[in-house]
Design a protein around this motif. Structure first.
Motif, short mmCIF file in Angstrom:
data_model
loop_
_atom_site.label_atom_id
_atom_site.label_comp_id
_atom_site.label_asym_id
_atom_site.label_seq_id
_atom_site.Cartn_x
_atom_site.Cartn_y
_atom_site.Cartn_z
N THR A 207 -3.79 44.01 48.79
CA THR A 207 -3.83 43.02 49.86
C THR A 207 -3.88 43.75 51.20
OG1 THR A 207 -2.51 41.49 48.55
CG2 THR A 207 -2.68 41.04 50.91
N LYS A 208 -4.74 43.30 52.07
CA LYS A 208 -4.86 43.90 53.40
C LYS A 208 -4.13 43.02 54.40
CE LYS A 208 -8.67 43.60 55.80
NZ LYS A 208 -10.05 43.77 56.29
N ILE A 209 -3.24 43.63 55.19
CA ILE A 209 -2.50 42.88 56.21
C ILE A 209 -2.64 43.59 57.56
CG2 ILE A 209 -0.79 41.95 54.61
CD1 ILE A 209 1.15 44.09 55.71
N SER A 210 -2.44 42.83 58.64
CA SER A 210 -2.36 43.38 59.99
C SER A 210 -1.36 42.52 60.75
CB SER A 210 -3.73 43.37 60.67
OG SER A 210 -4.24 42.05 60.74
N THR A 211 -0.88 43.01 61.88
CA THR A 211 0.14 42.28 62.63
C THR A 211 -0.35 41.90 64.01
OG1 THR A 211 1.10 44.39 63.33
CG2 THR A 211 2.11 43.31 61.43
N LEU B 18 7.84 43.58 57.22
CA LEU B 18 8.56 44.48 56.32
C LEU B 18 7.74 44.61 55.04
CD1 LEU B 18 12.17 43.06 56.75
CD2 LEU B 18 11.24 45.10 57.81
N HIS B 19 7.47 45.85 54.62
CA HIS B 19 6.65 46.10 53.43
C HIS B 19 7.56 46.56 52.30
CE1 HIS B 19 3.30 48.78 51.44
NE2 HIS B 19 3.73 47.81 50.65
N TYR B 20 7.48 45.85 51.17
CA TYR B 20 8.25 46.20 49.97
C TYR B 20 7.28 46.47 48.82
CZ TYR B 20 12.67 44.80 52.10
OH TYR B 20 13.78 44.72 52.90
N PRO C 109 6.69 42.90 38.82
CA PRO C 109 7.42 42.37 37.67
C PRO C 109 7.99 43.46 36.76
CG PRO C 109 5.31 41.26 37.96
CD PRO C 109 5.31 42.43 38.88
N PHE C 110 7.37 44.65 36.74
CA PHE C 110 7.77 45.68 35.79
C PHE C 110 8.46 46.87 36.44
CE2 PHE C 110 3.91 43.53 34.25
CZ PHE C 110 4.46 42.88 33.14
N GLU C 111 8.76 46.79 37.72
CA GLU C 111 9.45 47.90 38.39
C GLU C 111 10.33 47.37 39.50
OE1 GLU C 111 6.85 50.50 40.55
OE2 GLU C 111 5.32 48.95 40.76
N ALA C 112 11.32 48.18 39.90
CA ALA C 112 12.26 47.78 40.94
C ALA C 112 11.55 47.61 42.28
CB ALA C 112 13.37 48.81 41.06
N ILE C 113 12.01 46.62 43.03
CA ILE C 113 11.45 46.39 44.36
C ILE C 113 12.15 47.30 45.35
CG2 ILE C 113 11.15 44.69 46.21
CD1 ILE C 113 11.00 42.54 44.06
N LYS C 114 11.37 48.06 46.11
CA LYS C 114 11.92 49.03 47.05
C LYS C 114 11.28 48.86 48.42
CE LYS C 114 12.79 52.55 43.49
NZ LYS C 114 12.50 53.95 43.05
N PHE C 115 12.09 49.06 49.44
CA PHE C 115 11.58 49.00 50.81
C PHE C 115 10.67 50.20 51.08
CE2 PHE C 115 12.09 50.30 55.29
CZ PHE C 115 11.55 49.18 55.92
N LEU D 199 -1.42 46.64 50.87
CA LEU D 199 -0.30 46.50 49.95
C LEU D 199 -0.83 46.68 48.53
CD1 LEU D 199 1.43 43.28 51.39
CD2 LEU D 199 1.73 45.66 52.08
N GLY D 200 -0.10 47.48 47.75
CA GLY D 200 -0.51 47.71 46.37
C GLY D 200 -0.26 46.50 45.50
N PRO D 201 -0.72 46.58 44.23
CA PRO D 201 -0.49 45.48 43.28
C PRO D 201 1.01 45.21 43.14
CG PRO D 201 -2.06 47.04 42.40
CD PRO D 201 -1.49 47.68 43.62
N GLY D 202 1.42 43.97 43.32
CA GLY D 202 2.82 43.61 43.20
C GLY D 202 3.61 43.78 44.48
N ASP D 203 3.04 44.44 45.51
CA ASP D 203 3.76 44.63 46.77
C ASP D 203 3.87 43.31 47.53
OD1 ASP D 203 3.76 47.22 46.01
OD2 ASP D 203 2.76 48.01 47.79
N THR D 204 4.88 43.21 48.39
CA THR D 204 5.07 42.02 49.22
C THR D 204 5.35 42.44 50.66
OG1 THR D 204 7.41 42.00 48.59
CG2 THR D 204 5.92 40.51 47.39
#
Length: 315
Positions: free
Chosen positions: A42-46, A53-55, A59-65, A78-83
């Motif tokens: 996913t491509k984001i800009s501000t 905040l990028h995390y 589903p298959f790994e811990a969420i990390k800041f 943002l990579g697959p699964g990133d928020t």
């Protein structure tokens, strides 16, 4: 010799075909992998008034800041699964005027003499967007209330403000109002100023205590240095309309009483004047003098020959 050359040529040709096939297969695999990655990214800009905040994780790994994305930043992937979570950068306001667009209705207070008054106003602040502090705010408060922005101000943001601003303000105003009577809060500018200062001191203290950290700073805070205090703008406390009407009637009665006192003073002065006049001219002389002063008796000079013509006054 010719036959051997032909056999070698065939071997080379077969090898070339195998290499070409392998290259084509690798190209296809690369395209598939890139397509898979592109589909998961996913491509984001501000914007200038936004921080994110990028995390990482899914589903298959811990969420990390991962990091904070500052205002006016270009494309970030943002990579697959990133928020990512968006929060406002710059001045914000908690409006408790009770208007249609406000965050809250007016706040009710009780004065020292147990009269309920309504107070409208606003609290202007900046969310502390220092990266580590904003991360703490998000993980402790933002996720709980869902107060991050999603295409604009969210209901969660309003609910968060009502808890972290309205409740401390309510406590501060109630505590400060117990020190003053309602008439002075409503009518005396110096008392209102004392009350405002006391509310400001208590409100800033209670807001910090409720939040647990300096998450809400002074309006011009830019993410570095001292956080500073929230700025409060408070209107004059308003009592019920019945008390306003009663106060107006009381003031009107005072004015009428003052006017009557002035009339009484004037009458007393006139009576003293008449008393002095009677003492000099006697009762009949005083009556005649008063009649002359009021124009009811005309003084006619007597000519030397003694003849007088009297013309009665028309009425």
């Amino acid at each position: 010799m010719s036959a051997r050359k032909t056999a070698n040529d065939q071997v080379v040709e077969r090898r070339g075909r195998r290499l070409a096939l392998r290259g084509a297969l690798l190209a296809v695999i690369a395209i598939v992998v890139l397509g898979f990655l592109a589909a998961g990214c996913t491509k984001i800009s501000t914007a200038p008034d936004e921080v994110r905040l990028h995390y990482a994780g899914g589903p298959f790994e811990a969420i990390k800041f991962v990091k904070c994305v500052n205002p006016s930043s270009g494309a970030t992937y943002l990579g697959p699964g990133d928020t990512s979570y968006s929060y406002p950068f710059g001045q914000r306001t908690f409006d408790f005027s009770g208007s249609q667009d406000s965050e809250s209705k007016q706040i009710s207070i009780v004065s020292k003499d147990n009269v309920q008054l309504d107070v409208a106003g606003s609290a202007t602040f900046t969310l502390n967007t220092s990266c580590e502090t904003l991360r703490q705010f998000h993980e402790k408060i933002g996720l709980k209330y869902r107060s991050y922005f999603d295409g604009g101000e969210s209901d969660g943001w309003r609910r968060m403000l009502n808890f972290y601003f309205k409740q401390p303000l309510d406590r501060a105003m109630d505590a400060a109002s117990q020190e003053f009577e309602w008439k002075k809060l409503f009518n005396d500018p110096s008392v209102k100023q004392q009350w405002e200062q006391r509310v400001g001191q208590l409100a800033r203290q209670f807001i910090k205590e409720t939040a647990g950290a300096d998450y809400f700073c002074q309006p011009n805070y830019a993410g570095t240095g001292e956080c500073g205090d929230v700025v409060l703008t408070i209107q004059k406390p308003e009592p019920p309309q019945s008390l306003i009407d009663a106060l107006a009637a009381e003031q009107a009665a005072k004015q009428q009483n003052l006017a009557q006192q002035q009339i009484n003073t004037k009458v007393k002065t006139e009576l003293e004047s008449i008393k002095d006049l009677v003492g000099v001219l006697g009762p009949q002389g005083a009556i005649l003098w008063k009649a002359i002063q009021d124009g009811r008796v005309q003084v006619v000079p007597v000519p030397q020959n003694g003849s007088i013509n009297i013309t009665p006054q028309s009425r």
